[in-house]
Design a protein around this motif. Sequence first.
Motif, PDB file in Angstrom:
ATOM      1  N   ALA A 130       0.834  -1.211   0.000  1.00 36.98           N
ATOM      2  CA  ALA A 130       0.000   0.000   0.000  1.00 36.98           C
ATOM      3  C   ALA A 130       0.866   1.258   0.000  1.00 36.98           C
ATOM      4  N   LEU A 131       1.995   1.218   0.673  1.00 35.33           N
ATOM      5  CA  LEU A 131       2.902   2.362   0.691  1.00 35.33           C
ATOM      6  C   LEU A 131       3.439   2.623  -0.716  1.00 35.33           C
ATOM      7  N   PHE A 132       3.835   1.570  -1.414  1.00 36.25           N
ATOM      8  CA  PHE A 132       4.283   1.747  -2.798  1.00 36.25           C
ATOM      9  C   PHE A 132       3.155   2.338  -3.653  1.00 36.25           C
ATOM     10  N   ALA A 133       1.947   1.838  -3.489  1.00 39.30           N
ATOM     11  CA  ALA A 133       0.813   2.355  -4.272  1.00 39.30           C
ATOM     12  C   ALA A 133       0.563   3.829  -3.963  1.00 39.30           C
ATOM     13  N   GLU A 134       0.642   4.186  -2.690  1.00 38.21           N
ATOM     14  CA  GLU A 134       0.439   5.583  -2.280  1.00 38.21           C
ATOM     15  C   GLU A 134       1.510   6.487  -2.896  1.00 38.21           C
ATOM     16  N   ILE A 135       2.739   6.026  -2.890  1.00 36.38           N
ATOM     17  CA  ILE A 135       3.845   6.800  -3.467  1.00 36.38           C
ATOM     18  C   ILE A 135       3.620   7.019  -4.961  1.00 36.38           C
ATOM     19  N   LEU A 136       3.144   5.994  -5.636  1.00 30.57           N
ATOM     20  CA  LEU A 136       3.011   6.038  -7.095  1.00 30.57           C
ATOM     21  C   LEU A 136       1.734   6.718  -7.580  1.00 30.57           C
ATOM     22  N   LYS A 137       0.818   6.974  -6.678  1.00 30.98           N
ATOM     23  CA  LYS A 137      -0.480   7.555  -7.052  1.00 30.98           C
ATOM     24  C   LYS A 137      -0.346   8.875  -7.822  1.00 30.98           C
ATOM     25  N   PRO A 138       0.500   9.818  -7.408  1.00 28.03           N
ATOM     26  CA  PRO A 138       0.619  11.070  -8.169  1.00 28.03           C
ATOM     27  C   PRO A 138       1.078  10.854  -9.621  1.00 28.03           C
ATOM     28  N   MET A 139       1.764   9.743  -9.874  1.00 24.43           N
ATOM     29  CA  MET A 139       2.227   9.433 -11.227  1.00 24.43           C
ATOM     30  C   MET A 139       1.204   8.608 -12.005  1.00 24.43           C
ATOM     31  N   LYS A 140       0.129   8.227 -11.300  1.00 27.79           N
ATOM     32  CA  LYS A 140      -0.891   7.341 -11.874  1.00 27.79           C
ATOM     33  C   LYS A 140      -0.284   6.003 -12.299  1.00 27.79           C
ATOM     34  N   LYS A 141       0.632   5.502 -11.456  1.00 31.41           N
ATOM     35  CA  LYS A 141       1.300   4.225 -11.711  1.00 31.41           C
ATOM     36  C   LYS A 141       1.139   3.260 -10.533  1.00 31.41           C
ATOM     37  N   GLU A 142       0.008   3.340  -9.867  1.00 36.65           N
ATOM     38  CA  GLU A 142      -0.228   2.473  -8.703  1.00 36.65           C
ATOM     39  C   GLU A 142      -0.102   0.998  -9.043  1.00 36.65           C
ATOM     40  N   GLN A 143      -0.363   0.647 -10.305  1.00 34.48           N
ATOM     41  CA  GLN A 143      -0.296  -0.759 -10.715  1.00 34.48           C
ATOM     42  C   GLN A 143       1.118  -1.320 -10.558  1.00 34.48           C
ATOM     43  N   LEU A 144       2.121  -0.463 -10.462  1.00 34.64           N
ATOM     44  CA  LEU A 144       3.496  -0.927 -10.264  1.00 34.64           C
ATOM     45  C   LEU A 144       3.798  -1.303  -8.807  1.00 34.64           C
ATOM     46  N   ALA A 145       2.860  -1.042  -7.922  1.00 37.80           N
ATOM     47  CA  ALA A 145       3.089  -1.322  -6.500  1.00 37.80           C
ATOM     48  C   ALA A 145       3.404  -2.795  -6.257  1.00 37.80           C
ATOM     49  N   ASP A 146       2.702  -3.678  -6.928  1.00 41.20           N
ATOM     50  CA  ASP A 146       2.959  -5.108  -6.741  1.00 41.20           C
ATOM     51  C   ASP A 146       4.357  -5.492  -7.214  1.00 41.20           C
ATOM     52  N   GLU A 147       4.765  -4.949  -8.351  1.00 38.40           N
ATOM     53  CA  GLU A 147       6.099  -5.252  -8.873  1.00 38.40           C
ATOM     54  C   GLU A 147       7.179  -4.739  -7.921  1.00 38.40           C
ATOM     55  N   LEU A 148       7.002  -3.512  -7.424  1.00 40.30           N
ATOM     56  CA  LEU A 148       7.993  -2.949  -6.501  1.00 40.30           C
ATOM     57  C   LEU A 148       8.017  -3.717  -5.186  1.00 40.30           C
ATOM     58  N   TYR A 149       6.846  -4.090  -4.720  1.00 36.73           N
ATOM     59  CA  TYR A 149       6.770  -4.894  -3.501  1.00 36.73           C
ATOM     60  C   TYR A 149       7.507  -6.226  -3.691  1.00 36.73           C
ATOM     61  N   MET A 150       7.307  -6.862  -4.827  1.00 36.45           N
ATOM     62  CA  MET A 150       7.999  -8.135  -5.095  1.00 36.45           C
ATOM     63  C   MET A 150       9.508  -7.932  -5.160  1.00 36.45           C
ATOM     64  N   LEU A 151       9.953  -6.862  -5.757  1.00 38.95           N
ATOM     65  CA  LEU A 151      11.387  -6.560  -5.787  1.00 38.95           C
ATOM     66  C   LEU A 151      11.919  -6.331  -4.369  1.00 38.95           C
ATOM     67  N   PHE A 152      11.159  -5.610  -3.577  1.00 39.30           N
ATOM     68  CA  PHE A 152      11.539  -5.284  -2.205  1.00 39.30           C
ATOM     69  C   PHE A 152      11.696  -6.565  -1.379  1.00 39.30           C
ATOM     70  N   ASP A 153      10.654  -7.399  -1.381  1.00 39.19           N
ATOM     71  CA  ASP A 153      10.723  -8.644  -0.611  1.00 39.19           C
ATOM     72  C   ASP A 153      11.710  -9.633  -1.225  1.00 39.19           C
ATOM     73  N   GLY A 154      11.798  -9.651  -2.537  1.00 38.43           N
ATOM     74  CA  GLY A 154      12.782 -10.511  -3.197  1.00 38.43           C
ATOM     75  C   GLY A 154      14.197 -10.139  -2.807  1.00 38.43           C
TER      76      GLY A 154
END
Length: 179
Positions: A130-154
């Motif tokens: 959700a933090l990644f999605a919130e960060i990306l919201k101004p760019m209208k790229k919330e859909q990247l939150a899952d990818e960034l989260y996977m990179l983070f946990d990976g």
Amino acid sequence: MKKSKARDKIVETASRLFYQQGCVATGINQIIKESGVAKTTLYEHFHSKEDLLVEYLTNISDETDGWLKAEVDKFNSPKEKVMALFDFLAVLSSRADYCGCSFLNMVSDIPFDSGRANAIIKKQKDNVRALFAEILKPMKKEQLADELYMLFDGALITNKVHGGAWPVQTAKNIAEKLI
């Protein structure tokens, strides 16, 4: 429940042991011995080892969410904020006392049906997404939150396996290309 110095010492000791050894390898008798409290004192505050685990996970979840939010709040642009999270991860994973992600360590240590503990772990991981999605919201790229989260946990998992700075740096490089 009333807070006390004994309770705080039990939580501090159990938290350290759970982080360093895992839940399964940490026994109640070890917690009692290392915290310096009587068995009855421990059970006055915590009815089970699971209650202690839930306290540990709740505390570290709140702490982690606070750390991540503080890092993000230092920057203005979404890209800077995302990069800050990976930089934070790089600093954290390079510490001498770093034993891996508390949540990923615990999820592999406890049974899948550990309802309360698993719910806290899932909620914390959802908070990161959700933090990644919130960060990306101004760019209208919330859909990247899952990818960034996977990179983070990976990066967390790969660092646990291989050590060194390269897993986090590699994840950061990929994240930068995605944004």
